[in-house]
Design a protein around this motif. Structure first.
Motif, mmCIF file in Angstrom:
data_model
loop_
_atom_site.group_PDB
_atom_site.id
_atom_site.type_symbol
_atom_site.label_atom_id
_atom_site.label_comp_id
_atom_site.label_asym_id
_atom_site.label_seq_id
_atom_site.Cartn_x
_atom_site.Cartn_y
_atom_site.Cartn_z
ATOM 1 N N ALA A 1 81.729 -32.192 -35.635
ATOM 2 C CA ALA A 1 80.968 -31.108 -34.999
ATOM 3 C C ALA A 1 81.132 -29.801 -35.744
ATOM 4 N N PHE A 2 80.128 -28.958 -35.587
ATOM 5 C CA PHE A 2 80.192 -27.547 -35.958
ATOM 6 C C PHE A 2 80.452 -26.768 -34.675
ATOM 7 N N LEU A 3 81.342 -25.785 -34.741
ATOM 8 C CA LEU A 3 81.771 -25.018 -33.572
ATOM 9 C C LEU A 3 81.534 -23.538 -33.809
ATOM 10 N N GLU B 1 69.384 -22.066 -38.623
ATOM 11 C CA GLU B 1 69.601 -22.848 -39.839
ATOM 12 C C GLU B 1 70.765 -23.824 -39.658
ATOM 13 N N ILE B 2 71.819 -23.358 -38.985
ATOM 14 C CA ILE B 2 72.966 -24.239 -38.735
ATOM 15 C C ILE B 2 72.547 -25.418 -37.851
ATOM 16 N N ARG B 3 71.731 -25.151 -36.846
ATOM 17 C CA ARG B 3 71.240 -26.221 -35.980
ATOM 18 C C ARG B 3 70.470 -27.259 -36.804
ATOM 19 N N LYS B 4 69.660 -26.772 -37.724
ATOM 20 C CA LYS B 4 68.873 -27.654 -38.594
ATOM 21 C C LYS B 4 69.787 -28.504 -39.477
ATOM 22 N N ILE B 5 70.816 -27.879 -40.055
ATOM 23 C CA ILE B 5 71.747 -28.600 -40.922
ATOM 24 C C ILE B 5 72.508 -29.664 -40.133
ATOM 25 N N CYS B 6 72.932 -29.321 -38.918
ATOM 26 C CA CYS B 6 73.624 -30.298 -38.063
ATOM 27 C C CYS B 6 72.743 -31.524 -37.827
ATOM 28 N N ASP B 7 71.470 -31.276 -37.527
ATOM 29 C CA ASP B 7 70.549 -32.394 -37.274
ATOM 30 C C ASP B 7 70.352 -33.252 -38.522
ATOM 31 N N GLU B 8 70.298 -32.606 -39.671
ATOM 32 C CA GLU B 8 70.102 -33.333 -40.925
ATOM 33 C C GLU B 8 71.259 -34.278 -41.233
ATOM 34 N N HIS B 9 72.472 -33.881 -40.822
ATOM 35 C CA HIS B 9 73.673 -34.614 -41.232
ATOM 36 C C HIS B 9 74.378 -35.308 -40.070
ATOM 37 N N ASP B 10 73.711 -35.409 -38.933
ATOM 38 C CA ASP B 10 74.282 -36.123 -37.790
ATOM 39 C C ASP B 10 75.620 -35.513 -37.370
ATOM 40 N N ILE B 11 75.612 -34.196 -37.216
ATOM 41 C CA ILE B 11 76.792 -33.428 -36.799
ATOM 42 C C ILE B 11 76.466 -32.746 -35.479
ATOM 43 N N LEU B 12 77.357 -32.826 -34.519
ATOM 44 C CA LEU B 12 77.123 -32.191 -33.228
ATOM 45 C C LEU B 12 77.333 -30.681 -33.333
ATOM 46 N N PHE B 13 76.567 -29.933 -32.544
ATOM 47 C CA PHE B 13 76.632 -28.469 -32.506
ATOM 48 C C PHE B 13 77.302 -28.058 -31.193
#
Length: 441
Positions: A207-209, A229-241
Motif C-alpha cells: 500500500a501507499f499511505l 497521480e498517486i491514485r493512478k500509479i497505485c491502480d497501475e501497479h496493483d497497490i492499495l491507497f
C-alpha cells in the motif's frame, strides 16, 4: 493562600511526582510543573484552575471538532453506560451502537467505503490498516506484498508500526528499533513513488499511505494533481491507497473528508479524533466493498486481529451523537466559512507585520510561516515560532509550532463551532503576539 492556589500547588507536586506526560519535556515538567492545569471548557474556550480563559486554537490535539461542553454527549454516554457500558465484539458478539455507527460511517464516507473496523484511536487505526492490507494480499495469494510506502513529513501515530510509518525523524530517533517494511519517499514528487516501485518491486508493495493534508508535520498541502497521480500509479501497479484522515476527517477541512477536495476514493480510510470530538476514545479503519468481500471470501477461520475496546458500545454511542451534532448544526459548512474568514484575516498579517510569510489553510486547519524576509522566504537563524506561540498563550490563545527540517511554522485547528467573534479574537491575539516578538528583534 486561596483555595484555588492551594489546590494548584498540590496538583503541581503530584503531577511532577507521578504523571509521565506524553510528547513533553520531562525536564521542564520537573523544573516548572505542568504549563497549564485545565479545569473546564465550553465552546472554543478552555479555562485553567485560576479561571483564565483561552481560545483553544488547536481544538486540543486537532480533535475537539464540535467544541467543548456539549452535554448531549455526556447524556448519551450516561444512558449507554447504565444500559450496557461495555461488551466484547470478539467471536461474533455485537451491540446496537457499534452496528449503527458502522452503518453511518459507511453511509457518509466517499465511494464504496463500506467495511468498518473499530479502534480506540489514530495509532491503532494505522497499525490495524497495515496488518489488514498485508493480510488481504496474503489471502489473495500475494503474501510477498508487505511494504508500506509513506511520505516524508507525514505523521501517522506512535504505536510500533505507525511510528515506523511516520516520516518525521525525531520520532524515529526516540526508539532503538523500527518495524521493517516501511519506505519513505519525497512528499511532493509522484515520480519518487514510481522510483520506489521500480527499486522495491510492485510485487512487494502492499500500500501507499498518506495524509491528504499533512497535519503534525506542518499542515502541508499536496501539490496540485499529486494525489490524483498517486491514485493512478497505485491502480497501475496493483497497490492499495490508504488515506489517513485521523486529523483531516469529520469537517476539519470544510468538507466531511479531505479526500473529497481531491476527488479521491482511497481503498482504505483511517479515522479517529473528530469521530468523537475527543469526548471518548474512538477510531476506525474503513475499507472498500471489494476488499471487505474478498476478506469474507478468502479469509479462513478467525480474523486474528482485534482490540478489547473495538466496537465499544459507549464509545460508539458517543460517536453517533457527535456525528449527529456535526450534521444537524452544519458544522462542516461553518468550518468552510469561518475557515475562509480566518485564513483571509491571517493573510492580512503579511501586510501588517514584517515576519509573517506564507499563510496556507483549508477549512479550519492552517499554518503560518515565520520568516526574516517576506519576499525571499529567508528564515531567522533562531526559530521564532515557539516564542510567538508562548506569547499567544500568555494572552489567551493556544497554538502549536513546528520546527522540523527548515520549518518555523505556527499551526492551528480550532473547533468547528467558531463564530465571527471568535475569529476576530483569535486574529487580534495572534497579531499582538507577533508584533511583540517582532519588536524584540
Amino acid at each position: 493562600m486561596s483555595n484555588n492556589e492551594a489546590l494548584r500547588q498540590e496538583l503541581v507536586e503530584l503531577d511532577k511526582k507521578y504523571f509521565i506526560h506524553p510528547t513533553s519535556s520531562l525536564q521542564d515538567q520537573q523544573e516548572k510543573g505542568p504549563s497549564i492545569i485545565f479545569d473546564k471548557a465550553e465552546g472554543v474556550h478552555v479555562y485553567d484552575l485560576n479561571g483564565k480563559k483561552y481560545i483553544e486554537g488547536m481544538a486540543s490535539l486537532w480533535n475537539v471538532n464540535i467544541g467543548y461542553g456539549r452535554k448531549e454527549l455526556a447524556e448519551v454516554a450516561k444512558e449507554q453506560m447504565e444500559k450496557c457500558a461495555y461488551v466484547s465484539s470478539f467471536t461474533g458478539f455485537s451491540n446496537e451502537p457499534a452496528i449503527r455507527l458502522a452503518a453511518k460511517v459507511a453511509e457518509m464516507t466517499p465511494g464504496d467505503l463500506n467495511g468498518v473496523f473499530f479502534t480506540s484511536g489514530g495509532s491503532e487505526s494505522n497499525d490495524s490498516a497495515y496488518k489488514l492490507v498485508r493480510h488481504y494480499w496474503k489471502v489473495k495469494g500475494k503474501p510477498e506484498k508487505t511494504k508500506i510506502i509513506a511520505r516524508r513529513r507525514a505523521y501517522h501515530g506512535v504505536a510500533s508500526g505507525s511510528t515506523s510509518a511516520t516520516g518525521i525523524e525525531s520520532f524515529h530517533e526516540f526508539t532503538t528499533s523500527l518495524a521493517p517494511g516501511f519506505v519513505h519517499i519525497d512528499p511532493d514528487d509522484p515520480e519518487d513513488f514510481r522510483r520506489a516501485i521500480q527499486e522495491e518491486g510492485a510485487d512487494t508493495i502492499a500500500a501507499f499511505l498518506t495524509e491528504p493534508i499533512q497535519g503534525a508535520g506542518g499542515v502541508n498541502f499536496p501539490k496540485e494533481g499529486y494525489l490524483q497521480e498517486i491514485r493512478k500509479i497505485c491502480d497501475e501497479h496493483d497497490i492499495l491507497f490508504i488515506a489517513d484522515e485521523v486529523i483531516n476527517g469529520f469537517g476539519r477541512t470544510g468538507k466531511m473528508f479531505a479526500c473529497e477536495h481531491f476527488g479521491i476514493v482511497p481503498d482504505v480510510l483511517l479515522l479517529a479524533k473528530g469521530i468523537s470530538s475527543g469526548y471518548i476514545q474512538l477510531g476506525a479503519v474503513v475499507v472498500r466493498e471489494h476488499i471487505h468481500q474478498d476478506l469474507i471470501k478468502y479469509s479462513k477461520g478467525v480474523l486474528m486481529h482485534g482490540f478489547t475496546y473495538s466496537g465499544h458500545p459507549t464509545a460508539c454511542a458517543v460517536g453517533l451523537k457527535n456525528i449527529e451534532i456535526l450534521e444537524s448544526e452544519n458544522m462542516v459548512e461553518n468550518s468552510r466559512v469561518m475557515g475562509e474568514l480566518l485564513g483571509s484575516k491571517l493573510k492580512e498579517l503579511q501586510n501588517e507585520t514584517d515576519i509573517v510569510g506564507e499563510v496556507r489553510y483549508l477549512g479550519l486547519i492552517g499554518a503560518i510561516e515565520i520568516v526574516k524576509n517576506q519576499e525571499t522566504g529567508e528564515r531567522f537563524e533562531e526559530k521564532l515560532s515557539g516564542k510567538v506561540v508562548a506569547e499567544a498563550r500568555e494572552r489567551g490563545l493556544i497554538l502549536r509550532n513546528v520546527t522540523y527540517w527548515e520549518k518555523d511554522t505556527i499551526v492551528y485547528s480550532p473547533p468547528l463551532c467558531m463564530t465571527e467573534q471568535d475569529v476576530n479574537d483569535f486574529v487580534s491575539i495572534l497579531k499582538e503576539s507577533i508584533l511583540d516578538i517582532q519588536k524584540s528583534l
